[in-house]
Scaffold this motif. Structure first.
Motif, PDB file in Angstrom:
ATOM      1  N   GLU A 124       0.815  -1.218   0.000  1.00 17.71           N
ATOM      2  CA  GLU A 124       0.000   0.000   0.000  1.00 17.71           C
ATOM      3  C   GLU A 124       0.854   1.276   0.000  1.00 17.71           C
ATOM      4  O   GLU A 124       0.602   2.215  -0.738  1.00 17.71           O
ATOM      5  CB  GLU A 124      -0.946   0.028   1.211  1.00 17.71           C
ATOM      6  CG  GLU A 124      -1.859   1.244   1.154  1.00 17.71           C
ATOM      7  CD  GLU A 124      -2.885   1.241   2.276  1.00 17.71           C
ATOM      8  OE1 GLU A 124      -2.546   1.687   3.380  1.00 17.71           O
ATOM      9  OE2 GLU A 124      -4.022   0.785   2.041  1.00 17.71           O
ATOM     10  N   GLN A 125       1.872   1.283   0.846  1.00 20.41           N
ATOM     11  CA  GLN A 125       2.769   2.439   0.959  1.00 20.41           C
ATOM     12  C   GLN A 125       3.373   2.793  -0.407  1.00 20.41           C
ATOM     13  O   GLN A 125       3.361   3.938  -0.844  1.00 20.41           O
ATOM     14  CB  GLN A 125       3.890   2.078   1.946  1.00 20.41           C
ATOM     15  CG  GLN A 125       5.051   3.046   1.979  1.00 20.41           C
ATOM     16  CD  GLN A 125       4.827   4.147   2.998  1.00 20.41           C
ATOM     17  OE1 GLN A 125       4.412   3.891   4.121  1.00 20.41           O
ATOM     18  NE2 GLN A 125       5.088   5.374   2.592  1.00 20.41           N
ATOM     19  N   ARG A 126       3.895   1.766  -1.093  1.00 18.73           N
ATOM     20  CA  ARG A 126       4.544   1.956  -2.382  1.00 18.73           C
ATOM     21  C   ARG A 126       3.525   2.447  -3.423  1.00 18.73           C
ATOM     22  O   ARG A 126       3.801   3.326  -4.224  1.00 18.73           O
ATOM     23  CB  ARG A 126       5.146   0.614  -2.810  1.00 18.73           C
ATOM     24  CG  ARG A 126       6.077   0.706  -3.993  1.00 18.73           C
ATOM     25  CD  ARG A 126       6.492  -0.682  -4.424  1.00 18.73           C
ATOM     26  NE  ARG A 126       7.303  -1.369  -3.423  1.00 18.73           N
ATOM     27  CZ  ARG A 126       7.469  -2.696  -3.384  1.00 18.73           C
ATOM     28  NH1 ARG A 126       6.868  -3.471  -4.267  1.00 18.73           N
ATOM     29  NH2 ARG A 126       8.223  -3.248  -2.460  1.00 18.73           N
ATOM     30  N   TRP A 127       2.351   1.822  -3.371  1.00 17.85           N
ATOM     31  CA  TRP A 127       1.281   2.154  -4.317  1.00 17.85           C
ATOM     32  C   TRP A 127       0.888   3.624  -4.162  1.00 17.85           C
ATOM     33  O   TRP A 127       0.830   4.386  -5.126  1.00 17.85           O
ATOM     34  CB  TRP A 127       0.091   1.237  -4.028  1.00 17.85           C
ATOM     35  CG  TRP A 127      -1.031   1.279  -5.023  1.00 17.85           C
ATOM     36  CD1 TRP A 127      -1.143   2.085  -6.112  1.00 17.85           C
ATOM     37  CD2 TRP A 127      -2.191   0.440  -5.004  1.00 17.85           C
ATOM     38  NE1 TRP A 127      -2.301   1.810  -6.782  1.00 17.85           N
ATOM     39  CE2 TRP A 127      -2.968   0.811  -6.130  1.00 17.85           C
ATOM     40  CE3 TRP A 127      -2.655  -0.575  -4.163  1.00 17.85           C
ATOM     41  CZ2 TRP A 127      -4.189   0.190  -6.416  1.00 17.85           C
ATOM     42  CZ3 TRP A 127      -3.861  -1.182  -4.453  1.00 17.85           C
ATOM     43  CH2 TRP A 127      -4.618  -0.801  -5.572  1.00 17.85           C
ATOM     44  N   VAL A 128       0.647   4.028  -2.911  1.00 18.33           N
ATOM     45  CA  VAL A 128       0.226   5.405  -2.645  1.00 18.33           C
ATOM     46  C   VAL A 128       1.338   6.387  -3.027  1.00 18.33           C
ATOM     47  O   VAL A 128       1.088   7.415  -3.650  1.00 18.33           O
ATOM     48  CB  VAL A 128      -0.187   5.564  -1.161  1.00 18.33           C
ATOM     49  CG1 VAL A 128      -0.374   7.022  -0.804  1.00 18.33           C
ATOM     50  CG2 VAL A 128      -1.470   4.769  -0.893  1.00 18.33           C
TER      51      VAL A 128
ATOM     52  N   PHE B 103      13.111   2.042 -10.948  1.00 14.50           N
ATOM     53  CA  PHE B 103      12.197   0.907 -10.794  1.00 14.50           C
ATOM     54  C   PHE B 103      12.622  -0.019  -9.658  1.00 14.50           C
ATOM     55  O   PHE B 103      11.785  -0.641  -9.023  1.00 14.50           O
ATOM     56  CB  PHE B 103      12.077   0.146 -12.118  1.00 14.50           C
ATOM     57  CG  PHE B 103      11.385   0.955 -13.170  1.00 14.50           C
ATOM     58  CD1 PHE B 103      10.006   1.076 -13.168  1.00 14.50           C
ATOM     59  CD2 PHE B 103      12.109   1.634 -14.136  1.00 14.50           C
ATOM     60  CE1 PHE B 103       9.360   1.857 -14.112  1.00 14.50           C
ATOM     61  CE2 PHE B 103      11.471   2.402 -15.089  1.00 14.50           C
ATOM     62  CZ  PHE B 103      10.101   2.520 -15.073  1.00 14.50           C
ATOM     63  N   GLN B 104      13.942  -0.091  -9.401  1.00 19.26           N
ATOM     64  CA  GLN B 104      14.410  -0.858  -8.249  1.00 19.26           C
ATOM     65  C   GLN B 104      13.812  -0.266  -6.975  1.00 19.26           C
ATOM     66  O   GLN B 104      13.438  -0.981  -6.059  1.00 19.26           O
ATOM     67  CB  GLN B 104      15.944  -0.832  -8.171  1.00 19.26           C
ATOM     68  CG  GLN B 104      16.610  -1.865  -9.071  1.00 19.26           C
ATOM     69  CD  GLN B 104      18.053  -1.502  -9.402  1.00 19.26           C
ATOM     70  OE1 GLN B 104      18.619  -0.574  -8.835  1.00 19.26           O
ATOM     71  NE2 GLN B 104      18.646  -2.240 -10.336  1.00 19.26           N
ATOM     72  N   GLY B 105      13.710   1.051  -6.966  1.00 20.17           N
ATOM     73  CA  GLY B 105      13.133   1.746  -5.814  1.00 20.17           C
ATOM     74  C   GLY B 105      11.689   1.338  -5.543  1.00 20.17           C
ATOM     75  O   GLY B 105      11.176   1.519  -4.450  1.00 20.17           O
ATOM     76  N   TRP B 106      10.994   0.836  -6.556  1.00 21.83           N
ATOM     77  CA  TRP B 106       9.614   0.390  -6.380  1.00 21.83           C
ATOM     78  C   TRP B 106       9.535  -1.104  -6.119  1.00 21.83           C
ATOM     79  O   TRP B 106       8.466  -1.705  -6.244  1.00 21.83           O
ATOM     80  CB  TRP B 106       8.776   0.753  -7.610  1.00 21.83           C
ATOM     81  CG  TRP B 106       8.672   2.232  -7.798  1.00 21.83           C
ATOM     82  CD1 TRP B 106       8.711   3.180  -6.819  1.00 21.83           C
ATOM     83  CD2 TRP B 106       8.538   2.934  -9.022  1.00 21.83           C
ATOM     84  NE1 TRP B 106       8.619   4.423  -7.359  1.00 21.83           N
ATOM     85  CE2 TRP B 106       8.498   4.309  -8.719  1.00 21.83           C
ATOM     86  CE3 TRP B 106       8.444   2.546 -10.352  1.00 21.83           C
ATOM     87  CZ2 TRP B 106       8.378   5.289  -9.690  1.00 21.83           C
ATOM     88  CZ3 TRP B 106       8.313   3.516 -11.319  1.00 21.83           C
ATOM     89  CH2 TRP B 106       8.287   4.880 -10.992  1.00 21.83           C
ATOM     90  N   GLY B 107      10.661  -1.721  -5.845  1.00 25.29           N
ATOM     91  CA  GLY B 107      10.661  -3.131  -5.451  1.00 25.29           C
ATOM     92  C   GLY B 107      10.482  -4.116  -6.598  1.00 25.29           C
ATOM     93  O   GLY B 107      10.080  -5.260  -6.377  1.00 25.29           O
ATOM     94  N   GLN B 112      12.039  -8.156 -14.103  1.00 22.80           N
ATOM     95  CA  GLN B 112      10.894  -7.324 -14.505  1.00 22.80           C
ATOM     96  C   GLN B 112      11.370  -6.003 -15.096  1.00 22.80           C
ATOM     97  O   GLN B 112      10.750  -5.446 -15.999  1.00 22.80           O
ATOM     98  CB  GLN B 112       9.993  -7.043 -13.295  1.00 22.80           C
ATOM     99  CG  GLN B 112       9.234  -8.277 -12.809  1.00 22.80           C
ATOM    100  CD  GLN B 112       8.609  -8.052 -11.442  1.00 22.80           C
ATOM    101  OE1 GLN B 112       9.098  -7.248 -10.652  1.00 22.80           O
ATOM    102  NE2 GLN B 112       7.536  -8.780 -11.159  1.00 22.80           N
ATOM    103  N   ILE B 113      12.491  -5.512 -14.545  1.00 26.07           N
ATOM    104  CA  ILE B 113      12.978  -4.199 -14.939  1.00 26.07           C
ATOM    105  C   ILE B 113      13.548  -4.197 -16.355  1.00 26.07           C
ATOM    106  O   ILE B 113      13.340  -3.242 -17.115  1.00 26.07           O
ATOM    107  CB  ILE B 113      14.049  -3.697 -13.928  1.00 26.07           C
ATOM    108  CG1 ILE B 113      13.373  -3.380 -12.593  1.00 26.07           C
ATOM    109  CG2 ILE B 113      14.771  -2.460 -14.459  1.00 26.07           C
ATOM    110  CD1 ILE B 113      14.329  -3.106 -11.461  1.00 26.07           C
TER     111      ILE B 113
END
Lengths: 230, 230
Positions: A124-128, B103-107, B112-113
């Motif tokens: 959720e944190q990342r999504w928001v 994109f790494q920052g978004w896990g 995938q990247i």
């Protein structure tokens, strides 16, 4: 991120930038007001009085105004944040589609997008965070930075405003004070314009010319108006 | 993007927002200056003269200053854009790694990247756009909007500044003018604060209270300073 990139540079020198902003504004308006009143042939005492009153007013307007605007920004951010959190909970499909749309805009295929959306929406944190930054274009404001910035700008406004006003304290007559004020202030504006130019990356001369132009035009306008209405 | 989102709302009413910004600033500083000079017991003629000179100076400083700042923003953007174009050509591997880092920052996993980075870097325009927006956080400034915004703010400053000054034209004496100016200006600040609050999403009362506080504090500071130095 390479160290040569400008944003690191900008952050480390943000205080210098605030000083320059406050000072060049402080130089401009009190200078123009004093020049304008000189054109109307009032006493130097009145010029000093009006100049000091303007500096006090401008300092509060810039400092307190800047502080309250920063607080409002922070509240606006919090409000939007709560709304995004609510939206990801109440209409997750639509919000996930909005994430996908960002990547569609970069020319990715639906096959490539699917795992990305899954990764982002899994937390959720990342999504928001993603929605705040890429859909609304909002970054979390730094409250403390805003307060110190407002204080720096307000105080620099006072310091800057005293420069054009100083000659009116000491000069033997209004004409001499105006001449000295113009010489001192336009030189100061030129220097501050050059310093400002270093931060915005334009040429030094252009930067210097711009601040001198603003100060000179403001003073000329004030002078002509005051002379017309004296 | 749902129509209820605030950014669409903000854009469609940007002109109203500029009017409010210019007017609330125009109300604040000329009001405070006039109140300050009233505290020093000068003639109403001097208050009017100083007020008009300040309005002219403030209008130029806000209008011309805003216009030149917008031009500098546009030049800064162009300069960074040229640099990013150069960097994607001269050190494509490092720049591609920077895309991957976002994109790494978004896990996302490296697997995938990979296709995402390939898709973004396959097109120079798209690659540079991505770097400008997500690495540097810069959006292309709208030049025309900046010009009309600067003009609107400058003219609204004049209109706003004439409100606190008007009583000094007509009132029989300085005390009456100051009282009338306070009544008119604080009411106007309250109204403009409420309108401003609608744009920033804070409560109407809070917004109104904030602009009245800034105007009142600025006027009180100017009044005390002028009285101390008269």
């Amino acid at each position: 991120m390479t160290p040569a990139h400008p944003e690191a540079h900008l952050k480390s020198t943000a205080t210098v930038r605030d000083v320059v902003i406050g000072m060049s504004d402080g130089l401009t308006v009190p200078f123009a007001l004093a020049a304008g009143l000189s054109g109307a042939n009032v006493s130097t005492g009145v010029v000093v009085l009006a100049g000091l009153a303007e500096i006090a007013a401008g300092c509060i307007a810039m400092g307190l105004g800047g502080y309250l605007a920063a607080r409002t920004d922070a509240e606006h951010y919090q409000k939007e944040l709560s709304r995004e959190i609510e939206e990801t909970r109440e209409m997750p499909d639509e919000e996930a589609a909005e994430v996908a749309r960002v990547f569609q805009g970069w020319g990715l295929t639906d096959q490539q997008i699917e795992p990305i959306v899954a990764a982002i929406t899994s937390d959720e944190q990342r999504w928001v965070d993603f929605m705040m930054r890429f859909e609304l274009g909002l970054e979390e404001p730094d409250r403390w930075r805003a307060v110190s910035s407002a204080a720096t700008i307000g105080l620099s406004y006072v310091a800057g405003g005293l420069i054009p006003l100083a000659p009116y304290f000491f000069a033997p007559n209004l004409g001499a004070a105006l001449t000295a004020s113009m010489a001192v202030t336009l030189t100061a504006l030129l220097i501050f314009g050059c310093i400002k130019a270093r931060f915005t990356g334009i040429s030094l001369w252009k930067g210097g010319f711009q601040t001198v132009l603003i100060g000179g035009a403001a003073a000329a306008a004030a002078f002509l108006i005051a002379r017309a209405f004296r």
